[in-house]
Write a protein that holds these residues in place. Structure first.
Motif, mmCIF file in Angstrom:
data_model
loop_
_atom_site.group_PDB
_atom_site.id
_atom_site.type_symbol
_atom_site.label_atom_id
_atom_site.label_comp_id
_atom_site.label_asym_id
_atom_site.label_seq_id
_atom_site.Cartn_x
_atom_site.Cartn_y
_atom_site.Cartn_z
ATOM 1 N N ILE A 1 7.051 -5.075 -4.782
ATOM 2 C CA ILE A 1 6.266 -4.131 -3.982
ATOM 3 C C ILE A 1 6.509 -4.369 -2.498
ATOM 4 O O ILE A 1 6.700 -3.426 -1.719
ATOM 5 N N GLU A 2 6.541 -5.640 -2.099
ATOM 6 C CA GLU A 2 6.777 -5.953 -0.687
ATOM 7 C C GLU A 2 8.145 -5.442 -0.249
ATOM 8 O O GLU A 2 8.306 -4.880 0.844
ATOM 9 N N ASN B 1 8.123 -1.641 0.040
ATOM 10 C CA ASN B 1 7.483 -1.213 1.295
ATOM 11 C C ASN B 1 8.504 -1.215 2.437
ATOM 12 O O ASN B 1 8.594 -0.257 3.213
ATOM 13 N N ARG B 2 9.291 -2.291 2.539
ATOM 14 C CA ARG B 2 10.275 -2.377 3.619
ATOM 15 C C ARG B 2 11.406 -1.356 3.442
ATOM 16 O O ARG B 2 11.831 -0.716 4.408
ATOM 17 N N LEU C 1 10.183 2.198 4.313
ATOM 18 C CA LEU C 1 9.989 2.393 5.756
ATOM 19 C C LEU C 1 11.327 2.482 6.488
ATOM 20 O O LEU C 1 11.478 3.253 7.439
ATOM 21 N N LEU D 1 1.761 0.511 -3.423
ATOM 22 C CA LEU D 1 2.459 0.460 -2.140
ATOM 23 C C LEU D 1 1.472 0.423 -0.979
ATOM 24 O O LEU D 1 0.299 0.794 -1.129
ATOM 25 N N SER D 2 1.967 0.008 0.177
ATOM 26 C CA SER D 2 1.143 0.120 1.382
ATOM 27 C C SER D 2 0.916 1.598 1.676
ATOM 28 O O SER D 2 1.666 2.465 1.215
ATOM 29 N N GLU E 1 1.428 3.215 4.365
ATOM 30 C CA GLU E 1 2.568 3.788 5.101
ATOM 31 C C GLU E 1 3.739 4.066 4.164
ATOM 32 O O GLU E 1 4.377 5.131 4.251
ATOM 33 N N ALA E 2 4.033 3.148 3.262
ATOM 34 C CA ALA E 2 5.159 3.329 2.341
ATOM 35 C C ALA E 2 4.874 4.452 1.351
ATOM 36 O O ALA E 2 5.762 5.248 1.016
ATOM 37 N N ARG E 3 3.631 4.506 0.879
ATOM 38 C CA ARG E 3 3.271 5.578 -0.047
ATOM 39 C C ARG E 3 3.455 6.944 0.613
ATOM 40 O O ARG E 3 3.959 7.892 0.001
#
Length: 729
Positions: free
Chosen positions: A144-145, A148-149, A152, A186-187, A189-191
């Motif tokens: 997941i981490e 996210n990256r 983005l 997800l975060s 922002e990522a979602r």
């Protein structure tokens, strides 16, 4: 769970899709409690929330069931679920992969790959692994981490392609899948990136419409947006709605065929993609408040069971597909294997027609040879005939100026030539074992299509002249039928007719003329050579190349051939070499029968009878005493009669008369295809004219002491070329 895989509603949240080999528990497929709470707080009732949750679970199961290789688009595989943690390790701190060119704009059409697809596939594989209990990355937070990256970074560089499909549909597919699998993890922002780069929209038009609408539904489901899901399903149902306008539209046609890229038969390819998507959404919503209506389910059945099923008998009866390698699905390697997943889904989604879908799937899997339907269907909109019996199938594709015969969709290879150029010029696929052609491609001789009359030379252009012969079409009473192909292309003309009965097909050719400097051949068949290859009962030795023969019959595999009028017949049993694009060359043994009309023929003719599924002894006996009589074979009339069936079929290329013998005459006042069935108490006639809209054809059967006649008002617009049947009075 019921026999058909339908789940009683109280247990629906715990079910895994039947028959797909998924053994994972529900724990790995369920949204977190906070996610459910957010959905409930958003205004959805708990019952609707449960329905959406079930759809999400089934969507995840759909993709996990496809195996380790991630499948998104164009038949390419760029990532594996099992390698998800490797993708995490190779991801840079900024969220990019060092081997991905995010600035690449290459189109992924025609065998090339848009480099940013590697990133999209890897992100999808990582999302899959997080939800797959059998994957090493199952439930691991580092996935997941890393996602996210990676998301983005994608948003920061916004990759694009010169091909609209990658930008609008392919990218959205991946983003939609990620949101379905891990959007709730997800975060924020990522979602939001998955939503922003999913450009799905409501589009009811054809295969592209189903892709766009599917992407729209991914986002709607991930957001638990009830109204949007309902709109998505309403639009998805429209993608299989029949277009009755008679115009050139990408849609299911009134004869249950499918068109794409203009007036072009695409029941495979784009049509298969449409079926795959619609069946998937029918399946994941079954038993929920979002399920398709019975009318929507019936529309899918019309499209597939009344339509596409007639193009399949173990394999698709469209030989041109052999220019590319087939896919392997569920352990089955064939050009029909892509239909297995949606067929399995319709077994569950359509209880009424479950057995019919299952039988077709069993046929493709090779469990049975037949597909569950018997009869003759002529697709008057798409100029394709299907003749199916329990023991065999014959598929004939013709092409008039009204239709586009095909489009070249692979990377053109000058050393090979245009493999698909002659595929709609009367090409006739004859299937008994359903391996006749699969065991030969990719070493197929693309300029010896079975059933085709053409100059024997490699076509070296991607865009070839269309056939100008307008009087091209078919007639059918549902059990028997006939097709006509008026050949007028590549400096070659001719009149070709095909007549289909219970045990045989009769092919006649007349008026074959050419100014080409190449010899003109009429290919009877080209298939994988078997040890029983013979002519006149004598074995055709391997290595035989275009040997002349005066034999009245031939045999190979489980198909017999009879030549009631002889002719300049040649036979080959030789090794052929060929390859698919970017594949190593292979060698295959091919058995080929063809009439060699020579160079610049003027008014040449031919006649042959196919006996699929017959034994050699039966073929020998048939050659000694043919059952079907050839009544006439010239440029005005081509006609045959089956005395036992009391059935006469005739192609009248012009108004005229046909002597039936015993003082009887059949007359028509317009060009038409005619079937005269005298097996019952009255004479029943089926009539079609493929190229004159709104025509009325008068048919007269004159016999000593009695004359019977009838007028046949034929269709126009979407019904141009459709058969009209009625008794003579």
């Amino acid at each position: 769970m019921t026999e058909n895989g339908v789940v009683p509603l109280p247990d629906r949240r715990r079910v895994l899709l039947g028959g797909l080999g998924i053994t994972a528990g529900v724990a790995g497929l369920t949204l977190s409690v906070p996610a459910l709470a957010r959905a409930a707080e958003a205004g959805g009732s708990r019952a609707v929330t449960d329905d959406i949750q079930l759809i999400i679970e089934r969507l995840r199961q759909r993709f996990l069931a496809q195996g380790d290789q991630v499948r998104i688009a164009n038949g390419i595989f760029l990532a594996r679920t099992s390698e998800a943690l490797t993708y995490v390790e190779s991801l840079r701190a900024d969220g990019s992969w060092p081997d991905v060119d995010y600035g690449d704009t290459t189109s992924s059409a025609n065998g090339r790959v848009w480099s940013p697809y590697h990133a999209l596939y890897r992100m999808t594989a990582m999302a899959h692994a997080y939800r797959d209990p059998d994957a090493a990355g199952y439930g691991k937070s580092e996935l997941i981490e890393a996602l996210n990256r990676a998301l983005l970074y994608w948003d920061s560089v916004k990759p694009t392609s010169t091909n609209w499909w990658e930008v609008e549909i392919g990218k959205s597919m991946a983003m939609g899948r990620v949101s379905i699998f891990v959007g709730d993890e997800l975060s924020t922002e990522a979602r939001e990136v998955t939503y922003a780069h999913n450009t799905g929209r409501l589009d009811p038009v054809g295969a592209n419409g189903s892709w766009r609408t599917e992407n729209y539904l991914y986002e709607a489901v991930a957001k638990h947006a009830t109204a949007d899901i309902e709109q998505g399903y309403a639009t998805m149902s429209q993608t299989v709605a029949v277009d009755s306008s008679g115009k050139v539209t990408e849609a299911v046609q009134v004869d249950s065929s499918f068109w794409a890229h203009g007036a072009q038969l695409y029941s495979e390819g784009y049509g298969m993609a449409l079926f795959t998507i619609v069946a998937a959404w029918a399946d994941v919503a079954r038993g929920t408040s979002f399920a398709f209506s019975p009318e929507d389910i019936d529309a899918i059945a019309f499209y597939i069971l009344d339509g596409t099923r007639w193009l399949i008998r173990g394999e698709i009866g469209m030989m041109y597909l052999g220019y590319r390698p087939p896919n392997t699905i569920d352990g089955i390697t064939s050009y029909a294997a892509d239909f297995l997943e949606p067929l399995d889904r319709m077994v569950r989604a359509d209880e009424t027609n479950s057995a019919a879908y299952q039988r077709l799937a069993d046929n493709i899997r090779g469990k049975i040879r037949e597909n569950g339907v018997t009869g003759h269907k002529y697709f008057w909109r798409s100029e394709f005939s299907s003749h199916l019996r329990d023991g065999y199938g014959i598929f004939t594709r013709v092409n008039s100026p009204r239709m586009k015969g095909s489009e070249y969709r692979s990377t053109f290879r000058p050393e090979v030539g245009n493999e698909i150029d002659w595929n709609a010029a009367g090409a006739t696929s004859i299937q008994v074992t359903n391996r006749e052609y699969d065991d030969l491609v990719p070493a197929f001789d693309w300029f010896h299509y079975p059933g085709v009359t053409a100059p024997y030379t490699k076509v070296t252009t991607q865009s070839s002249p269309a056939n100008r012969g307008s009087f091209t079409g078919g007639v059918s009473d549902g059990r028997y039928g006939a097709s006509v192909f008026t050949l007028d292309r590549f400096s070659t003309t001719g009149r070709k007719s095909y007549f289909y009965f219970d045990d045989e097909m009769v092919a006649l050719g007349a008026g074959i003329s050419s100014t080409s400097r190449h010899a003109v051949h009429t290919t009877v068949n080209q298939g994988a050579a078997r040890p029983n290859a013979s002519v006149g009962g004598k074995a055709v030795r391997p290595g035989t190349d275009s040997a002349a023969t005066a034999a009245s019959w031939a045999y190979n595999d489980e198909i017999g051939y009879v030549f009631p009028e002889g002719g300049p017949l040649k036979v080959s049993n030789k090794e052929q070499t060929g390859s698919w694009l970017d594949r190593d060359p292979v060698k295959r043994n091919a058995f080929t029968l063809f009439f060699d009309h020579g160079t610049t023929p003027d008014g040449a003719t031919y006649a042959y009878v196919l006996l699929p599924g017959a034994t050699p002894d039966k073929v020998r006996s048939y050659a000694a005493k043919p059952v079907v009589r050839i009544l006439r074979n010239d440029e005005q009339v081509q006609a045959v009669r089956h005395p036992r069936l009391r059935l006469t079929m005739a192609t009248f290329h012009a108004a005229g008369s046909l002597d039936l013998g015993s003082g009887r005459t059949l007359r028509v006042d317009q060009p038409a295809l005619i079937m005269l069935d005298e097996d019952g108490s009255s004479a029943v006639v089926s009539v079609a004219n493929p190229d004159q809209p709104g025509l009325t054809v008068s048919v007269t059967l004159a016999a000593p002491g009695r004359t019977r006649r009838a007028s046949f008002p034929l269709g126009a617009g979407p019904n141009l070329g459709k058969t009209v049947t009625q008794p003579l009075r």
